[in-house]
Write a protein that holds these residues in place. Structure first.
Motif, PDB file in Angstrom:
ATOM      1  N   ARG A 421      23.096 -31.486 -24.018  1.00  0.00           N
ATOM      2  CA  ARG A 421      22.909 -32.082 -22.688  1.00  0.00           C
ATOM      3  C   ARG A 421      23.717 -31.323 -21.630  1.00  0.00           C
ATOM      4  NH1 ARG A 421      23.126 -36.973 -25.698  1.00  0.00           N
ATOM      5  NH2 ARG A 421      25.331 -37.251 -25.170  1.00  0.00           N
ATOM      6  N   LEU A 422      24.941 -30.952 -21.988  1.00  0.00           N
ATOM      7  CA  LEU A 422      25.766 -30.192 -21.043  1.00  0.00           C
ATOM      8  C   LEU A 422      25.124 -28.842 -20.726  1.00  0.00           C
ATOM      9  CD1 LEU A 422      28.372 -29.723 -19.430  1.00  0.00           C
ATOM     10  CD2 LEU A 422      29.447 -28.897 -21.552  1.00  0.00           C
ATOM     11  N   TRP A 423      24.577 -28.217 -21.751  1.00  0.00           N
ATOM     12  CA  TRP A 423      23.943 -26.911 -21.543  1.00  0.00           C
ATOM     13  C   TRP A 423      22.708 -27.032 -20.664  1.00  0.00           C
ATOM     14  CZ3 TRP A 423      25.378 -22.244 -21.409  1.00  0.00           C
ATOM     15  CH2 TRP A 423      24.455 -21.182 -21.476  1.00  0.00           C
ATOM     16  N   ARG A 424      21.948 -28.092 -20.840  1.00  0.00           N
ATOM     17  CA  ARG A 424      20.774 -28.276 -19.975  1.00  0.00           C
ATOM     18  C   ARG A 424      21.203 -28.478 -18.525  1.00  0.00           C
ATOM     19  NH1 ARG A 424      18.722 -31.158 -24.541  1.00  0.00           N
ATOM     20  NH2 ARG A 424      19.543 -33.143 -23.736  1.00  0.00           N
ATOM     21  N   ALA A 425      22.311 -29.191 -18.333  1.00  0.00           N
ATOM     22  CA  ALA A 425      22.793 -29.384 -16.967  1.00  0.00           C
ATOM     23  C   ALA A 425      23.261 -28.052 -16.374  1.00  0.00           C
ATOM     24  CB  ALA A 425      23.945 -30.396 -16.965  1.00  0.00           C
ATOM     25  N   LEU A 426      23.953 -27.275 -17.177  1.00  0.00           N
ATOM     26  CA  LEU A 426      24.436 -25.980 -16.683  1.00  0.00           C
ATOM     27  C   LEU A 426      23.269 -25.013 -16.446  1.00  0.00           C
ATOM     28  CD1 LEU A 426      27.569 -25.451 -18.980  1.00  0.00           C
ATOM     29  CD2 LEU A 426      27.544 -26.173 -16.583  1.00  0.00           C
ATOM     30  N   ALA A 427      22.230 -25.164 -17.245  1.00  0.00           N
ATOM     31  CA  ALA A 427      21.078 -24.268 -17.095  1.00  0.00           C
ATOM     32  C   ALA A 427      20.392 -24.441 -15.754  1.00  0.00           C
ATOM     33  CB  ALA A 427      20.084 -24.507 -18.231  1.00  0.00           C
ATOM     34  N   ARG A 428      20.607 -25.607 -15.124  1.00  0.00           N
ATOM     35  CA  ARG A 428      20.005 -25.837 -13.807  1.00  0.00           C
ATOM     36  C   ARG A 428      20.806 -25.181 -12.687  1.00  0.00           C
ATOM     37  NH1 ARG A 428      18.641 -30.921 -16.350  1.00  0.00           N
ATOM     38  NH2 ARG A 428      20.606 -31.881 -15.670  1.00  0.00           N
ATOM     39  N   TRP A 429      22.000 -24.707 -13.027  1.00  0.00           N
ATOM     40  CA  TRP A 429      22.774 -23.992 -12.000  1.00  0.00           C
ATOM     41  C   TRP A 429      22.040 -22.705 -11.619  1.00  0.00           C
ATOM     42  CZ3 TRP A 429      28.720 -23.961 -13.328  1.00  0.00           C
ATOM     43  CH2 TRP A 429      29.182 -25.273 -13.415  1.00  0.00           C
ATOM     44  N   PRO A 430      22.000 -22.384 -10.342  1.00  0.00           N
ATOM     45  CA  PRO A 430      21.368 -21.116  -9.952  1.00  0.00           C
ATOM     46  C   PRO A 430      22.222 -19.925 -10.387  1.00  0.00           C
ATOM     47  CG  PRO A 430      22.413 -22.136  -8.058  1.00  0.00           C
ATOM     48  CD  PRO A 430      22.506 -23.139  -9.176  1.00  0.00           C
ATOM     49  N   ARG A 431      21.589 -18.890 -10.819  1.00  0.00           N
ATOM     50  CA  ARG A 431      22.327 -17.684 -11.188  1.00  0.00           C
ATOM     51  C   ARG A 431      22.694 -16.915  -9.933  1.00  0.00           C
ATOM     52  NH1 ARG A 431      19.909 -13.972 -15.143  1.00  0.00           N
ATOM     53  NH2 ARG A 431      22.082 -13.660 -15.784  1.00  0.00           N
ATOM     54  N   MET A 432      23.851 -16.292  -9.954  1.00  0.00           N
ATOM     55  CA  MET A 432      24.336 -15.557  -8.784  1.00  0.00           C
ATOM     56  C   MET A 432      23.735 -14.153  -8.782  1.00  0.00           C
ATOM     57  SD  MET A 432      28.264 -14.697  -7.555  1.00  0.00           S
ATOM     58  CE  MET A 432      28.573 -16.343  -6.950  1.00  0.00           C
ATOM     59  N   GLY A 433      22.969 -13.851  -7.727  1.00  0.00           N
ATOM     60  CA  GLY A 433      22.386 -12.528  -7.591  1.00  0.00           C
ATOM     61  C   GLY A 433      23.315 -11.588  -6.846  1.00  0.00           C
ATOM     62  N   ALA A 434      22.852 -10.366  -6.630  1.00  0.00           N
ATOM     63  CA  ALA A 434      23.671  -9.337  -5.988  1.00  0.00           C
ATOM     64  C   ALA A 434      24.039  -9.720  -4.561  1.00  0.00           C
ATOM     65  CB  ALA A 434      22.927  -8.006  -6.007  1.00  0.00           C
ATOM     66  N   THR A 435      23.088 -10.348  -3.826  1.00  0.00           N
ATOM     67  CA  THR A 435      23.358 -10.714  -2.436  1.00  0.00           C
ATOM     68  C   THR A 435      24.443 -11.785  -2.347  1.00  0.00           C
ATOM     69  OG1 THR A 435      21.066 -10.210  -1.829  1.00  0.00           O
ATOM     70  CG2 THR A 435      22.343 -11.579  -0.308  1.00  0.00           C
ATOM     71  N   ALA A 436      24.302 -12.836  -3.158  1.00  0.00           N
ATOM     72  CA  ALA A 436      25.312 -13.901  -3.155  1.00  0.00           C
ATOM     73  C   ALA A 436      26.671 -13.363  -3.589  1.00  0.00           C
ATOM     74  CB  ALA A 436      24.875 -15.037  -4.084  1.00  0.00           C
ATOM     75  N   PHE A 437      26.655 -12.480  -4.567  1.00  0.00           N
ATOM     76  CA  PHE A 437      27.907 -11.875  -5.030  1.00  0.00           C
ATOM     77  C   PHE A 437      28.584 -11.128  -3.881  1.00  0.00           C
ATOM     78  CE2 PHE A 437      30.495  -8.511  -6.778  1.00  0.00           C
ATOM     79  CZ  PHE A 437      31.109  -9.086  -7.871  1.00  0.00           C
ATOM     80  N   ALA A 438      27.824 -10.336  -3.161  1.00  0.00           N
ATOM     81  CA  ALA A 438      28.382  -9.539  -2.066  1.00  0.00           C
ATOM     82  C   ALA A 438      28.937 -10.432  -0.955  1.00  0.00           C
ATOM     83  CB  ALA A 438      27.324  -8.590  -1.507  1.00  0.00           C
ATOM     84  N   VAL A 439      28.223 -11.512  -0.648  1.00  0.00           N
ATOM     85  CA  VAL A 439      28.688 -12.419   0.416  1.00  0.00           C
ATOM     86  C   VAL A 439      30.004 -13.089   0.024  1.00  0.00           C
ATOM     87  CG1 VAL A 439      28.159 -14.566   1.639  1.00  0.00           C
ATOM     88  CG2 VAL A 439      26.383 -12.828   1.343  1.00  0.00           C
ATOM     89  N   VAL A 440      30.053 -13.628  -1.206  1.00  0.00           N
ATOM     90  CA  VAL A 440      31.282 -14.307  -1.662  1.00  0.00           C
ATOM     91  C   VAL A 440      32.437 -13.326  -1.729  1.00  0.00           C
ATOM     92  CG1 VAL A 440      32.348 -15.546  -3.578  1.00  0.00           C
ATOM     93  CG2 VAL A 440      29.985 -16.046  -2.933  1.00  0.00           C
ATOM     94  N   ALA A 441      32.186 -12.118  -2.239  1.00  0.00           N
ATOM     95  CA  ALA A 441      33.240 -11.114  -2.341  1.00  0.00           C
ATOM     96  C   ALA A 441      33.766 -10.717  -0.970  1.00  0.00           C
ATOM     97  CB  ALA A 441      32.722  -9.885  -3.089  1.00  0.00           C
ATOM     98  N   THR A 442      32.851 -10.570   0.006  1.00  0.00           N
ATOM     99  CA  THR A 442      33.266 -10.198   1.363  1.00  0.00           C
ATOM    100  C   THR A 442      34.115 -11.293   1.996  1.00  0.00           C
ATOM    101  OG1 THR A 442      31.262  -8.864   1.625  1.00  0.00           O
ATOM    102  CG2 THR A 442      32.439  -9.497   3.634  1.00  0.00           C
ATOM    103  N   LEU A 443      33.682 -12.549   1.841  1.00  0.00           N
ATOM    104  CA  LEU A 443      34.455 -13.656   2.405  1.00  0.00           C
ATOM    105  C   LEU A 443      35.837 -13.757   1.756  1.00  0.00           C
ATOM    106  CD1 LEU A 443      31.699 -16.434   2.674  1.00  0.00           C
ATOM    107  CD2 LEU A 443      32.750 -15.142   4.544  1.00  0.00           C
ATOM    108  N   ALA A 444      35.887 -13.616   0.439  1.00  0.00           N
ATOM    109  CA  ALA A 444      37.168 -13.694  -0.267  1.00  0.00           C
ATOM    110  C   ALA A 444      38.098 -12.571   0.174  1.00  0.00           C
ATOM    111  CB  ALA A 444      36.942 -13.631  -1.771  1.00  0.00           C
ATOM    112  N   LEU A 445      37.539 -11.371   0.300  1.00  0.00           N
ATOM    113  CA  LEU A 445      38.350 -10.231   0.735  1.00  0.00           C
ATOM    114  C   LEU A 445      38.868 -10.434   2.154  1.00  0.00           C
ATOM    115  CD1 LEU A 445      39.396  -7.408   0.025  1.00  0.00           C
ATOM    116  CD2 LEU A 445      37.264  -6.465   0.928  1.00  0.00           C
ATOM    117  N   ALA A 446      38.027 -11.007   3.022  1.00  0.00           N
ATOM    118  CA  ALA A 446      38.450 -11.253   4.403  1.00  0.00           C
ATOM    119  C   ALA A 446      39.588 -12.265   4.464  1.00  0.00           C
ATOM    120  CB  ALA A 446      37.257 -11.739   5.227  1.00  0.00           C
TER     121      ALA A 446
END
Length: 792
Positions: A421-446
């Protein structure tokens, strides 16, 4: 050809193997204990000093008198009682040790006249040490005036002090030297001992023979003071205060040990409960502890064999860092299932587990080229410890596990409905793509870059766990006792001790002018106790020959109440002083003068440094200007410590940069696929940026211990990503990997969260950093590395 597994062991054989393993650990622990020599010298964790101030700081940190000074206060009773207790304590603490191992170089409370500083064998040298004859001649006129003054002294309350000295020292040169050697801002004396200005607290000062950061020696000194106070206190309500670097190191060591013991106990309890709950077996915690204990002892043995002494920080840090090894048996336990022997399971996990171990070890391997002995110890401890824990998990632990082949029935965690059940709930999480990764990394670095406040913390004093009231109390006692400033010191360089003393003598008149003008309250120099040989020879030249002196004495005695032969010893002393070779530092060995001079005259091969300690420094600029005019330098030890920290951090950052490259290469060699390599490294890289952003966003200035903790957090994150990648798109393997990572992350998160609540700044920095890293790495591994499955 398929690889054959070792023959399964029976229950009795597995028990025998477990007992043998425990016995080997016990024997190893005993053997290491015989060899182990713990060190508390913080210089082992300092980089090589480059500037004069840094070199002086390193020397003074471990061996200087400032680090060995203990300040003692007695309060809570009437002054007479406190004075009596002070005298009793001084007598006990200054007494020769029965075993010949002196705990204190000196103990002072103002009760002595200072005469003890001049042993009997040096008394003839008093005219060479005193400046009296620099502007006067030892003739009949001077002697007549002095003898007339002695007649008055013998009729005063000071007669008992004067009379024993009179025959050999009618000019009282000994008392003049004692007065000259008193601290510039000595406390007031009440009832014969030092008191604070309010007259409510008796004061003592003690210099230990042990270095300030020798925890054993300082503990012995603090215990001796406590025992002397308990003996002198009796039934009074007086209270004892002990301050100074040594007292602080004892307090820090005790508090660190108590917190480490508490956290260690809670860590053990958490480990046992979580493993018992996760695997529904009482055996799991016991078996899981064996590789961890093996790694800890192996790391400790490697450091004990490879270095002269093992630093206490190495042990504390090492066992914290090696805690990552508890993940290794957890992965093995979680991947157990019916139909697969423990040996086959361990063999299947080994490429992934080995990659994680190798990567973490590579990160610490770079510390071997840091040039810092303490970091080298830490690297050896961690690398050997993690390697041993991993190898015992791979090649020894499977033989102790239940399997279908030996009559056991291992549970497959992939069959857990709750986990599904926990895995099914986690499976609904969206996977982080390259664009989201870049945005989060830029904000964290700033955030990490532009957050208000300083990025790095260079002030070592802010890392001290000493409470603010204790530091304020220490400052108060230093003011009352006139103790020297711990930040500023004047240094004069010379090719040898003689040149350094001559330079000091030239500076003394200028320092006296600065004192007269209020730029500083006092100063202390080796030249005040031991003039240069050149000055001593000049004073020798002014001493009259025996016949001339006897004639002048006979003339001065005319009409005096003293007998003609009363001062024969005096004439003999002057004759000996006139012919004696000048005193050097080595001639003072074993005397109280040597104790004072050793801390102010540092001698090395082919070089000497004379120090001038300062008290009540009000105008550093004026003092620095005068020092520079005399070829000296006013050193700011606080600035030196900050520059040393900055140099240390630079080394660690270079080591981290090298580790990052080597780590990426290691993962590439293991996975051989660009997309997989990037996917495994991405959570670790982004977690590092997020940790920095959170810490800086909270206004926390980063120190060296945050950097060391970042390496540990990165190693943990890499393990999580590697095992999610290892699971691929197989649902059962993903569930087993999830189970293992949840157990690993929970144990690590809880332990390091406890560290983050510590009152010790170092432990708090490590705990906060790693706890954030565990949380970020777990979430990001799920968002980035987790693969979708065909059917859930």
């Amino acid at each position: 050809m398929t690889r054959q597994n070792p023959k399964p062991l029976s229950s009795r054989q597995r028990l025998a193997l477990a007992l043998l393993w425990l016995a080997l650990l016990a024997v190893a622990g005993w053997a290491i204990g015989q060899k182990l020599e713990l060190s508390g010298d913080l210089r082992k964790f300092m980089p090589s000093a480059q500037t004069p101030a840094q070199k002086l700081l390193i020397d003074e940190l471990g061996e200087g008198p400032g680090s060995r000074l203990l300040l003692v206060g007695l309060a809570g009773a009437d002054p007479e009682t406190l004075a009596a207790q002070s005298a009793a304590m001084q007598a006990v603490l200054a007494a020769p040790a029965r075993d010949g191992q002196a705990t204190f170089a000196f103990v002072a409370n103002g009760a002595d006249s200072g005469l003890d500083a001049i042993p009997a064998r040096l008394r003839p040298y008093r005219y060479l040490l005193s400046p009296t004859l620099d502007n006067k001649a030892l003739d009949a006129g001077l002697l007549a005036d002095e003898l007339a003054q002695r007649v008055q002294d013998l009729g005063s309350p000071a007669a008992s002090l004067i009379e024993p000295l009179l025959a050999s020292d009618p000019t009282l040169e000994t008392l003049k030297l004692a007065e000259r050697w008193q601290p510039a801002n000595a406390p007031q004396r009440l009832h014969g001992v030092w008191f604070d200005r309010a007259g409510r607290e008796a004061l003592l000062v003690a210099e230990t023979t042990a270095a300030g950061f020798d925890p054993t020696g300082q503990q012995r000194a603090v215990d001796a003071i406590g025992a002397a106070f308990a003996q002198a206190r009796g039934d009074s309500a007086s209270q004892l205060t002990i301050s100074g670097p040594g007292a602080f190191s004892v307090e820090i060591g005790g508090r660190t040990a108590r917190e480490a013991s508490l956290i260690g106990s809670v860590d053990t309890l958490i480990f046992v409960l979580l493993l018992a709950l996760a695997y529904r077996s009482w055996k799991a915690p016991l078996l899981g502890a064996l590789p961890l204990a093996s790694g800890g002892l192996a790391g400790l043995a490697a450091v004990a064999l490879g270095f002269d002494g093992v630093h206490g920080i190495t042990v504390a840090f090492g066992f914290t860092l090696i805690g990552v090894a508890q993940d290794y048996p957890i992965h093995l336990f979680s991947h157990q299932r019916p139909g697969l022997s423990p040996w086959a399971s361990a063999r299947a996990l080994w490429p992934t587990l080995g990659t994680g171990v190798a990567s973490t070890c590579i990160a610490y391997l770079t510390f071997l080229v840091s040039g810092v002995d303490g970091l080298k110890q830490l690297a050896v401890f961690t690398i050997v410890g993690l390697g041993t824990a991993a190898l015992t998990t791979r090649f020894a632990l499977p033989g102790l596990l239940d399997s279908s082949d030996n009559g056991g029935a291992p549970r497959d965690v992939a069959d857990s409905a709750r986990l599904a059940r926990l895995w099914r709930a986690l499976a609904r999480w969206p996977r982080m793509g390259a664009t989201a990764f870049a945005v989060v990394a830029t904000l964290a670095l700033a955030v990490a870059t532009f957050a208000p406040g300083r990025f790095w913390q260079n002030d070592l004093s802010k890392l001290t766990p000493v409470p603010a009231p204790a530091l304020a109390r220490d400052a108060q006692l230093r003011v009352e006792l006139g103790a020297p400033d711990v930040r500023y010191v004047i240094a004069l360089e010379g090719r040898d001790a003689e040149a350094a003393l001559q330079a000091s003598e030239k500076l003394l008149p200028a320092l006296q002018q600065l004192r007269d003008h209020g730029a500083l309250a006092g100063y202390d120099s080796a030249a005040l106790y031991l003039p240069s040989r050149a000055t001593q020879r000049a004073r020798q030249g002014k001493l009259p020959e025996r016949a001339t002196l006897q004639a002048a004495l006979d003339e001065a005695l005319a009409g005096s109440p003293f007998l003609p032969d009363a001062f024969a010893v005096f004439v003999d002393d002057v004759a000996r002083a006139r012919a004696a070779p000048p005193l050097g530092p080595r001639d003072l060995a074993g005397t109280p003068l040597a104790t004072r001079i050793d801390g102010l005259l540092l001698q090395r091969d082919g070089h000497a440094t004379a120090l001038v300690s300062l008290s009540g420094l009000a105008d550093p600029v004026a003092v620095a200007h005068i020092a520079q005019r005399h070829g000296a330098q006013l050193l700011d030890l606080k600035q030196a410590s900050e520059s040393l920290v900055a140099a240390y951090r630079q080394r660690v950052l270079w080591a981290l940069a090298l580790a990052s490259v080597l780590l990426a290469v290691t993962v590439w060699v293991a996975l051989r696929a660009p997309r997989r390599v990037l996917r495994v490294l991405a959570p670790m890289a982004l977690s590092t940026l997020l940790i920095l952003a959170v810490l800086r966003g909270l206004g926390i200035e980063l120190n060296l211990f945050h950097l060391v903790a970042l390496i540990l957090a990165a190693g943990l994150g890499l393990d999580y990503a590697l095992f999610f990648d290892h699971a691929g798109d197989d649902r059962a393997e993903q569930l087993r990997a999830l189970h293992a990572v949840i157990v690993c992350s929970l144990t690590t998160l809880l332990v390091f969260s406890l560290l983050g609540l510590s009152t010790i700044p170092v432990l708090r920095a490590i705990g906060t950093t790693v706890a954030l890293g565990v949380a970020c790495n777990f979430v990001l591994a799920l968002l980035i590395v987790r693969r979708p499955v065909g059917a859930v």
